[in-house]
Design a protein around this motif. Structure first.
Motif, PDB file in Angstrom:
ATOM      1  N   PHE A   1       0.589  -1.412  -0.088  1.00 60.00           N
ATOM      2  CA  PHE A   1       0.123  -0.092  -0.432  1.00 60.00           C
ATOM      3  C   PHE A   1       0.697   1.441  -0.056  1.00 60.00           C
ATOM      4  O   PHE A   1       1.844   1.339   0.939  1.00 60.00           O
ATOM      5  CB  PHE A   1      -0.774  -0.004   0.879  1.00 60.00           C
ATOM      6  CG  PHE A   1      -1.989  -0.929   1.317  1.00 60.00           C
ATOM      7  CD1 PHE A   1      -2.932  -0.827  -0.003  1.00 60.00           C
ATOM      8  CD2 PHE A   1      -1.404  -2.027   2.192  1.00 60.00           C
ATOM      9  CE1 PHE A   1      -4.185  -2.239   0.435  1.00 60.00           C
ATOM     10  CE2 PHE A   1      -2.665  -2.942   1.656  1.00 60.00           C
ATOM     11  CZ  PHE A   1      -3.559  -2.659   1.222  1.00 60.00           C
TER      12      PHE A   1
ATOM     13  N   PHE B   1       0.876   5.262   1.072  1.00 61.25           N
ATOM     14  CA  PHE B   1       0.139   6.529   2.546  1.00 61.25           C
ATOM     15  C   PHE B   1       1.273   7.501   1.735  1.00 61.25           C
ATOM     16  O   PHE B   1       2.377   7.751   1.711  1.00 61.25           O
ATOM     17  CB  PHE B   1      -0.035   5.866   3.027  1.00 61.25           C
ATOM     18  CG  PHE B   1      -0.853   4.537   3.499  1.00 61.25           C
ATOM     19  CD1 PHE B   1      -1.705   4.349   3.321  1.00 61.25           C
ATOM     20  CD2 PHE B   1      -0.439   3.418   3.715  1.00 61.25           C
ATOM     21  CE1 PHE B   1      -3.036   3.327   3.214  1.00 61.25           C
ATOM     22  CE2 PHE B   1      -1.223   2.117   3.943  1.00 61.25           C
ATOM     23  CZ  PHE B   1      -2.415   2.496   3.485  1.00 61.25           C
ATOM     24  N   TYR B   2       0.563   8.499   2.648  1.00 60.17           N
ATOM     25  CA  TYR B   2       1.262   9.983   2.746  1.00 60.17           C
ATOM     26  C   TYR B   2       1.243   9.814   4.006  1.00 60.17           C
ATOM     27  O   TYR B   2       0.303   9.653   4.932  1.00 60.17           O
ATOM     28  CB  TYR B   2       0.767  10.939   1.486  1.00 60.17           C
ATOM     29  CG  TYR B   2       1.308  10.451  -0.196  1.00 60.17           C
ATOM     30  CD1 TYR B   2       2.471  10.997  -0.536  1.00 60.17           C
ATOM     31  CD2 TYR B   2       0.453   9.469  -0.748  1.00 60.17           C
ATOM     32  CE1 TYR B   2       2.870  10.899  -1.371  1.00 60.17           C
ATOM     33  CE2 TYR B   2       0.416   9.670  -1.923  1.00 60.17           C
ATOM     34  CZ  TYR B   2       1.736   9.779  -2.988  1.00 60.17           C
ATOM     35  OH  TYR B   2       1.647   9.492  -3.597  1.00 60.17           O
TER      36      TYR B   2
ATOM     37  N   TYR C   1      -2.417   9.548   5.356  1.00 56.75           N
ATOM     38  CA  TYR C   1      -3.582  10.054   4.409  1.00 56.75           C
ATOM     39  C   TYR C   1      -3.277   8.912   2.957  1.00 56.75           C
ATOM     40  O   TYR C   1      -2.170   8.619   2.553  1.00 56.75           O
ATOM     41  CB  TYR C   1      -2.758  11.646   3.835  1.00 56.75           C
ATOM     42  CG  TYR C   1      -2.879  12.466   4.896  1.00 56.75           C
ATOM     43  CD1 TYR C   1      -3.923  13.731   5.112  1.00 56.75           C
ATOM     44  CD2 TYR C   1      -1.596  12.459   5.510  1.00 56.75           C
ATOM     45  CE1 TYR C   1      -3.490  13.922   6.582  1.00 56.75           C
ATOM     46  CE2 TYR C   1      -1.531  13.571   6.156  1.00 56.75           C
ATOM     47  CZ  TYR C   1      -2.172  14.781   6.324  1.00 56.75           C
ATOM     48  OH  TYR C   1      -2.103  15.395   7.585  1.00 56.75           O
ATOM     49  N   HIS C   2      -4.303   8.660   2.450  1.00 61.78           N
ATOM     50  CA  HIS C   2      -4.002   8.494   0.994  1.00 61.78           C
ATOM     51  C   HIS C   2      -3.582   9.170   0.075  1.00 61.78           C
ATOM     52  O   HIS C   2      -3.285   8.208  -0.502  1.00 61.78           O
ATOM     53  CB  HIS C   2      -5.645   8.115   0.560  1.00 61.78           C
ATOM     54  CG  HIS C   2      -6.953   7.634   2.246  1.00 61.78           C
ATOM     55  ND1 HIS C   2      -6.523   6.100   1.698  1.00 61.78           N
ATOM     56  CD2 HIS C   2      -7.705   7.684   2.618  1.00 61.78           C
ATOM     57  CE1 HIS C   2      -7.220   5.416   3.153  1.00 61.78           C
ATOM     58  NE2 HIS C   2      -7.982   6.220   2.850  1.00 61.78           N
ATOM     59  N   THR C   3      -3.829  10.325  -0.101  1.00 64.81           N
ATOM     60  CA  THR C   3      -3.736  10.735  -1.232  1.00 64.81           C
ATOM     61  C   THR C   3      -2.851  11.814  -0.064  1.00 64.81           C
ATOM     62  O   THR C   3      -2.260  12.573   0.261  1.00 64.81           O
ATOM     63  CB  THR C   3      -4.412  11.894  -1.888  1.00 64.81           C
ATOM     64  OG1 THR C   3      -5.054  12.148  -1.278  1.00 64.81           O
ATOM     65  CG2 THR C   3      -5.486  10.300  -2.345  1.00 64.81           C
TER      66      THR C   3
ATOM     67  N   GLU D   1      -4.174  15.273   0.144  1.00 68.54           N
ATOM     68  CA  GLU D   1      -4.815  15.367   1.471  1.00 68.54           C
ATOM     69  C   GLU D   1      -3.739  15.379   3.221  1.00 68.54           C
ATOM     70  O   GLU D   1      -4.218  16.381   2.911  1.00 68.54           O
ATOM     71  CB  GLU D   1      -6.094  13.718   1.406  1.00 68.54           C
ATOM     72  CG  GLU D   1      -7.010  13.232   1.380  1.00 68.54           C
ATOM     73  CD  GLU D   1      -6.871  11.979   1.482  1.00 68.54           C
ATOM     74  OE1 GLU D   1      -8.254  11.912   1.297  1.00 68.54           O
ATOM     75  OE2 GLU D   1      -6.322  11.706   2.068  1.00 68.54           O
TER      76      GLU D   1
ATOM     77  N   ARG E   1       5.869   9.532   1.154  1.00 66.70           N
ATOM     78  CA  ARG E   1       5.649   9.283   0.693  1.00 66.70           C
ATOM     79  C   ARG E   1       5.813   8.054   0.978  1.00 66.70           C
ATOM     80  O   ARG E   1       7.394   7.440   0.554  1.00 66.70           O
ATOM     81  CB  ARG E   1       5.148   8.349  -1.063  1.00 66.70           C
ATOM     82  CG  ARG E   1       4.650   7.916  -2.248  1.00 66.70           C
ATOM     83  CD  ARG E   1       4.515   7.644  -3.956  1.00 66.70           C
ATOM     84  NE  ARG E   1       4.369   7.201  -4.253  1.00 66.70           N
ATOM     85  CZ  ARG E   1       4.746   5.713  -4.480  1.00 66.70           C
ATOM     86  NH1 ARG E   1       5.899   4.686  -3.699  1.00 66.70           N
ATOM     87  NH2 ARG E   1       4.567   4.146  -4.975  1.00 66.70           N
TER      88      ARG E   1
ATOM     89  N   GLU F   1       6.056   3.465   0.771  1.00 64.16           N
ATOM     90  CA  GLU F   1       5.173   2.246   0.395  1.00 64.16           C
ATOM     91  C   GLU F   1       5.199   0.735   1.587  1.00 64.16           C
ATOM     92  O   GLU F   1       6.169   1.052   1.654  1.00 64.16           O
ATOM     93  CB  GLU F   1       5.947   1.646  -0.648  1.00 64.16           C
ATOM     94  CG  GLU F   1       5.043   0.674  -1.278  1.00 64.16           C
ATOM     95  CD  GLU F   1       5.392   0.390  -3.066  1.00 64.16           C
ATOM     96  OE1 GLU F   1       5.070  -0.681  -3.444  1.00 64.16           O
ATOM     97  OE2 GLU F   1       6.496   1.182  -3.598  1.00 64.16           O
TER      98      GLU F   1
END
Length: 98
Positions: free
Chosen positions: A6, A8-9, A32-34, A37, A64, A66
């Motif tokens: 996944f 995320f930020y 955050y998802h993006t 955001e 960012r 992963e």
């Protein structure tokens, strides 16, 4: 069956480059998802800080991350060792502030 990673930020105040980014500090990270955001939240926080006469906004980093593929074992490592133990990759995508 392939397990999923996944993306995320998150953000943080820029610190000493030699510090362990994922060491436990007692201050939780917010994820955050993006990117959008994360960026919006950092900008809102900086606006609030700038409104306070005695506060200095500092430099904030938008990051960012992963994760490794999520399995029961990976989740257990996350719970026991923290976020840094389950990162597949990490990068600073934006520096915001003075």
């Amino acid at each position: 069956m392939t397990q999923q990673s996944f993306v995320f930020y998150t953000s943080r105040l820029q610190g000493d480059p030699g510090e362990d980014r994922w060491a436990y500090t007692g201050i939780p990270d917010i994820f955050y998802h993006t990117y959008e955001e994360a960026h919006a939240d950092v900008m809102a926080m900086l606006k609030d800080i700038e409104a306070e006469p005695d506060e200095t906004p500092g430099v904030h980093l938008i990051e960012r991350i992963e994760t490794l593929p999520m399995t029961k074992d990976t989740l257990l490592v996350l719970l026991n060792e923290g976020m840094g133990a389950v990162l597949k990759s990490y990068e600073i995508v934006e520096t915001v502030g003075s």
